[in-house]
Scaffold this motif. Structure first.
Motif, PDB file in Angstrom:
ATOM      1  N   GLN A 703      15.122  54.583  57.886  1.00 21.06           N
ATOM      2  CA  GLN A 703      16.487  54.304  57.444  1.00 21.06           C
ATOM      3  C   GLN A 703      16.656  54.679  55.967  1.00 21.06           C
ATOM      4  O   GLN A 703      15.862  54.259  55.117  1.00 21.06           O
ATOM      5  N   ASP A 704      17.654  55.505  55.679  1.00 18.51           N
ATOM      6  CA  ASP A 704      17.947  55.978  54.317  1.00 18.51           C
ATOM      7  C   ASP A 704      16.818  56.837  53.734  1.00 18.51           C
ATOM      8  O   ASP A 704      16.798  57.092  52.531  1.00 18.51           O
ATOM      9  N   GLY A 705      15.905  57.298  54.565  1.00 20.18           N
ATOM     10  CA  GLY A 705      14.806  58.113  54.081  1.00 20.18           C
ATOM     11  C   GLY A 705      15.076  59.603  54.238  1.00 20.18           C
ATOM     12  O   GLY A 705      16.021  60.019  54.921  1.00 20.18           O
ATOM     13  N   TRP A 706      14.222  60.401  53.625  1.00 16.19           N
ATOM     14  CA  TRP A 706      14.356  61.854  53.693  1.00 16.19           C
ATOM     15  C   TRP A 706      13.025  62.507  53.308  1.00 16.19           C
ATOM     16  O   TRP A 706      12.155  61.866  52.725  1.00 16.19           O
ATOM     17  N   PHE A 707      12.891  63.771  53.651  1.00 20.63           N
ATOM     18  CA  PHE A 707      11.775  64.566  53.177  1.00 20.63           C
ATOM     19  C   PHE A 707      12.228  66.015  53.094  1.00 20.63           C
ATOM     20  O   PHE A 707      13.169  66.430  53.779  1.00 20.63           O
ATOM     21  N   SER A 708      11.571  66.781  52.223  1.00 16.27           N
ATOM     22  CA  SER A 708      11.981  68.175  52.031  1.00 16.27           C
ATOM     23  C   SER A 708      10.764  69.053  51.770  1.00 16.27           C
ATOM     24  O   SER A 708       9.707  68.578  51.332  1.00 16.27           O
ATOM     25  N   TYR A 709      10.960  70.350  52.058  1.00 18.66           N
ATOM     26  CA  TYR A 709       9.943  71.373  51.800  1.00 18.66           C
ATOM     27  C   TYR A 709      10.638  72.585  51.190  1.00 18.66           C
ATOM     28  O   TYR A 709      11.850  72.773  51.325  1.00 18.66           O
ATOM     29  N   GLN A 710       9.839  73.412  50.551  1.00 19.92           N
ATOM     30  CA  GLN A 710      10.336  74.661  49.994  1.00 19.92           C
ATOM     31  C   GLN A 710       9.478  75.806  50.522  1.00 19.92           C
ATOM     32  O   GLN A 710       8.257  75.775  50.414  1.00 19.92           O
ATOM     33  N   PHE A 711      10.125  76.801  51.144  1.00 17.28           N
ATOM     34  CA  PHE A 711       9.426  77.914  51.759  1.00 17.28           C
ATOM     35  C   PHE A 711       9.810  79.224  51.083  1.00 17.28           C
ATOM     36  O   PHE A 711      10.978  79.436  50.740  1.00 17.28           O
ATOM     37  N   SER A 712       8.832  80.091  50.925  1.00 16.04           N
ATOM     38  CA  SER A 712       9.085  81.406  50.348  1.00 16.04           C
ATOM     39  C   SER A 712       9.870  82.271  51.339  1.00 16.04           C
ATOM     40  O   SER A 712       9.632  82.237  52.546  1.00 16.04           O
ATOM     41  N   LEU A 713      10.788  83.079  50.798  1.00 19.73           N
ATOM     42  CA  LEU A 713      11.563  84.018  51.607  1.00 19.73           C
ATOM     43  C   LEU A 713      11.098  85.460  51.398  1.00 19.73           C
ATOM     44  O   LEU A 713      11.832  86.398  51.714  1.00 19.73           O
ATOM     45  N   ALA A 714       9.877  85.625  50.894  1.00 20.82           N
ATOM     46  CA  ALA A 714       9.411  86.969  50.555  1.00 20.82           C
ATOM     47  C   ALA A 714       9.434  87.908  51.757  1.00 20.82           C
ATOM     48  O   ALA A 714       9.667  89.105  51.617  1.00 20.82           O
TER      49      ALA A 714
END
Length: 802
Positions: A703-714
């Protein structure tokens, strides 16, 4: 119970084993304990006398700082036991003294500034523990240490190793190390007693904290250490394993193995009725058998269902579906099989299980893994060590750099190579068990006996000679038990004092009574070729010759090339052109029968024990022992195929489809580990956690949580798509998918109950990516958040060109 004989009574005379030890000693003496102490000094408020090391010991960026210093103390103290040269021993002791004195100073300084946390000694602030215990920590106050209890375990274990190994060498330094460890243990006990939800911290890798605290209890008999150790016992896991359930798929291997080492340590420490009556209640005493059974069953599950021919296990640091080794080597990333830390810990568990049970199978596994996965993990020229050990064809071994990486497997590596003789022998009453057939010299002080074991490992001939240590004193006698190797397919020959003996070829051990001064034993262990199949592909093969796993030599094409993996780890590239098959015109049965008669084994070879060539295959391959393979591409497992067969065509179609899948993939994440693999994708999160189900890892936000990632678009094209993997068991649960923090692109996905799935309930959802999110962007940020309540569990993320 049996006891292993300390390395201090054993001199290694096998030239390759002795060189492995020598290379490691050289490395240990090149390292500076003051540089490891730098981060401990900073936390204690003391100005460091030297700059800290980088790599996993760095302070900027995600790290594991402090872990290697603990390994270093353990390795130094073990080396003191093993080394005979007084100059080198003194140099080792000097480094230990700097390390222990530095930790003593840091612990005292920290206690003065933080009296409520007296005993804490660490390379990072306590707030790191607050966070893994579930406390809310402001972003500005957070530490960048991934697995704090794991790191602290290494330091505690290092101090305990110094105490145990130096008791008869430098008692004052030994006592000092134990005092620091005990004060830290009291801090841990005090901290854990205050927890309202102690199981929360167990969700983050904590190494062998239970094992180390049980060891601290053994040394101090302080019941508070026993209570503290219990906080790290995952009894729910132990009960499942004790019931024989294979619940390993999806679990991080090197997180799990130490838990069972700790479980077995509890049994070893408390099974004695006097100990149990003093420290346990009736219910706790009754549960001890469960701890032992959990360790026994766990070991059996790992060895039977998750272990390669070398004795190693895991792929991408995790256990996967049982018996799926072909899948993990060929269809997954074959560069990340067999994390070397796992082999270190499986040997530690095996040794303890033999001590407790006396079952020979643990020694057979020990030989398999020591000979192949441990000796094979070191470059014999540089002394550097592997992280992963690829099993597939076309890979190479990647060894650590000495001064700016400090991987976990380098830490366990320096420990392995400073205790190479510690399981050669075991002792029970008046019986000596001989486990490993490598040349060495054993001194039995109380029996006034020296036993010289000389082994010709090319031929399998073993010669043992017992003589008096002190000529003026009478020698005693012992019973000697020689382990019959599990790999032995031909009759062994044994003679005592020149007289041949009739022996049971199926016995676990061959016993020789009344071995004393002048006794001579000769043993012949003939070696032969054996095929090892994978369960999920019976024609995906590895080979053993005697105890030695074999590696086909595949040339040196770009042999120094590597690629990044996880946090600062480097892994092998793959030579797609390297031979990966064994192609013959014969059918399987005919070819298999031809091996024993037509295989060519050459022992007159300058750089390896032997060279072996398989008959009736079109590929020109030379095999040598895997442990002697380095600085070249190789293969341990190969696909057998009959030329022109449907099986060969099916394999080609399978590989073509796999190659197309990989060519289209821009980025992928399926290993949700709250560790190397997620942080490599720049994980950020609040109120989310990872776990495993149905053999796969997942992450879920609350509840009210989140997570994120960052990926290369090369590698991205304009037709980029996102594929997410869910499970139908989460029907009705939703997840909000966001892109680059631009909410106009948000999508809410809800798991549908009637969606078509695979046999385990998994299915995928494809989302086309707007070109607006791709053009002029080097990376894409994916944010997954709650739409109310827990999100659907996310089992996979793949960005691919459609």
């Amino acid at each position: 119970m049996r006891q292993n004989i300390s390395s201090k009574f054993i001199t290694l005379t096998d030239p390759e084993v002795a060189n492995a030890q020598k290379q490691t000693l050289k490395y240990l003496l090149q390292l500076d304990p003051q540089r490891f102490l730098a981060t401990f000094d900073q936390v204690a408020g003391i100005h460091p006398t030297a700059p800290g090391y980088q790599g996993w010991e760095r302070t900027d960026g995600l790290n594991f700082r402090g872990h290697f210093f603990g390994h270093y103390l353990s390795a130094l103290s073990q080396a003191v036991q093993s080394v005979r040269d007084p100059t080198i021993r003194q140099q080792l002791l000097d480094k230990i003294r700097i390390g222990v004195n530095g930790l003593q100073t840091d612990q005292g300084a920290y206690a003065e500034k933080h009296p409520g946390s007296a005993g804490y000694v660490s390379a990072f602030r306590e707030v790191a523990l607050d966070e893994v215990e579930g406390r809310q920590v402001p972003e500005s106050q957070k530490e960048n240490v991934l697995v704090p209890w794991y790191n602290l375990h290494k330091v505690l274990a290092g101090l305990l190793a110094v105490d145990v190994n130096l008791q008869n060498v430098d008692p004052n330094l030994s006592d000092k190390a134990l005092t620091i460890a005990h004060r830290f243990g009291l801090y841990v006990a005090k901290r854990l007693d205050k927890l309202t939800a102690p199981k929360q911290m167990l969700k983050t890798e904590y190494g062998g904290m239970n094992d180390a605290l049980y060891e601290l209890f053994d040394l101090t008999h302080d019941e508070r250490m026993l209570t503290a150790a219990g906080y790290f016992d995952e009894t729910a896991l132990f009960k499942q394993l004790a019931e024989g359930k294979d619940i390993l798929p999806g679990k991080h291997a090197n997180t799990t193995i130490p838990k069972l080492i700790g479980a077995l340590h509890r049994y070893e420490s408390l099974h004695d009725s006097q100990q149990a009556n003093q420290f346990l209640n009736a219910e706790e005493t009754a549960s001890l058998a469960m701890y032992l059974q959990a360790a026994v069953n766990f070991w059996q599950i790992v060895v039977a269902n998750h272990t390669y021919v070398t004795g190693g296990n895991s792929q991408s640091e995790h256990f996967h579906e049982p018996g799926q080794l072909f899948h993990d080597v060929v269809l997954a990333d074959g560069a990340t099989t067999c994390e070397t830390c796992n082999t270190y810990n499986m040997l530690k568990l095996s040794r303890a299980l033999f001590r407790v049970t006396g079952d020979k199978k643990y020694l057979d596994y020990y030989e398999q893994t020591y000979t192949n996965a441990i000796l094979g993990s070191q470059n014999p020229t540089s002394g550097m060590m592997t992280y992963f050990q690829p099993m597939g064809a076309g890979y190479t071994k990647i060894f650590n750099r000495p001064f700016d990486e400090f991987w976990c497997c380098t830490g366990t590596g320096i420990e392995s190579f400073t205790k190479l003789g510690d399981s050669f022998y075991f002792w029970e009453k008046d019986t000596l068990y001989l486990n490993l057939y490598f040349s060495n010299q054993l001194r039995l002080i109380s029996n006034n006996l020296q036993i010289d074991e000389q082994v010709d490992r090319k031929s399998g001939k073993v010669h043992l000679a017992a003589t008096r240590l002190r000529m003026k004193d009478q020698a005693g006698t012992i019973n000697l038990k020689l382990r019959r190797p599990a790999w032995l397919d031909q009759p062994a020959k044994l003679s005592v004092d020149g007289t041949p003996c009739q022996i049971n070829q199926n016995a676990d051990f061959w016993e020789i009574k009344n071995v004393g001064d002048g006794t001579v034993v000769d043993l012949e262990l003939p070696m032969s070729l054996r095929i090892v199949h994978t369960k999920d592909n019976p024609h995906y093969l590895a080979f053993k010759y005697g105890p030695y796993a074999l590696a086909g030599q595949l040339g040196d094409y770009q042999v120094n090339a590597d690629r990044p993996n996880g946090v600062l780890v480097r892994i092998s590239t793959h030579d797609q052109a390297a031979p990966a098959t064994l192609t013959t015109d014969m059918d399987w049965q005919t070819w298999e029968r031809s091996l024993s008669d037509q295989v060519i084994v050459k022992t007159q070879t300058p750089y390896s024990l032997f060279e072996l060539k398989l008959p009736n295959i079109s590929e020109q391959l030379t095999f040598i022992p895997y442990y002697q393979t380095h600085d070249t591409r190789y293969g341990v497992y190969f696909q057998w195929q009959q030329a022109g067969s449907k099986e060969a065509q099916h394999r080609q179609d399978q590989l073509s489809a796999l190659n197309e899948y990989r060519q289209k993939t821009v980025a992928e994440l399926t290993n949700f580990d709250n560790n190397n693999f997620e942080f490599d994708k720049h994980l950020l999160q609040e109120r989310s956690e990872v776990s495993n189900a149905k053999g796969r890892r997942f992450r879920v936000a609350h509840q009210d949580g989140w997570f994120s990632y960052q990926f290369s678009l090369a590698k991205a094209h304009p037709d980029l798509s996102l594929m997410l993997t869910f499970n139908v068991e989460d029907a009705g649960h939703s997840i909000v998918v966001g892109f680059n923090d631009d909410h106009k692109f948000d999508q809410v996905l809800t798991v549908a109950e009637n969606h078509p799935t695979d046999s385990k309930g998994f299915y995928q959802v494809r989302i086309p990516i707007s070109v607006t999110l791709i053009n002029n962007h080097r990376d894409i940020k994916l944010v997954f958040s709650s739409a109310g309540g827990n999100t659907a569990r996310l089992f996979g993320i793949r960005l691919f060109n459609s």
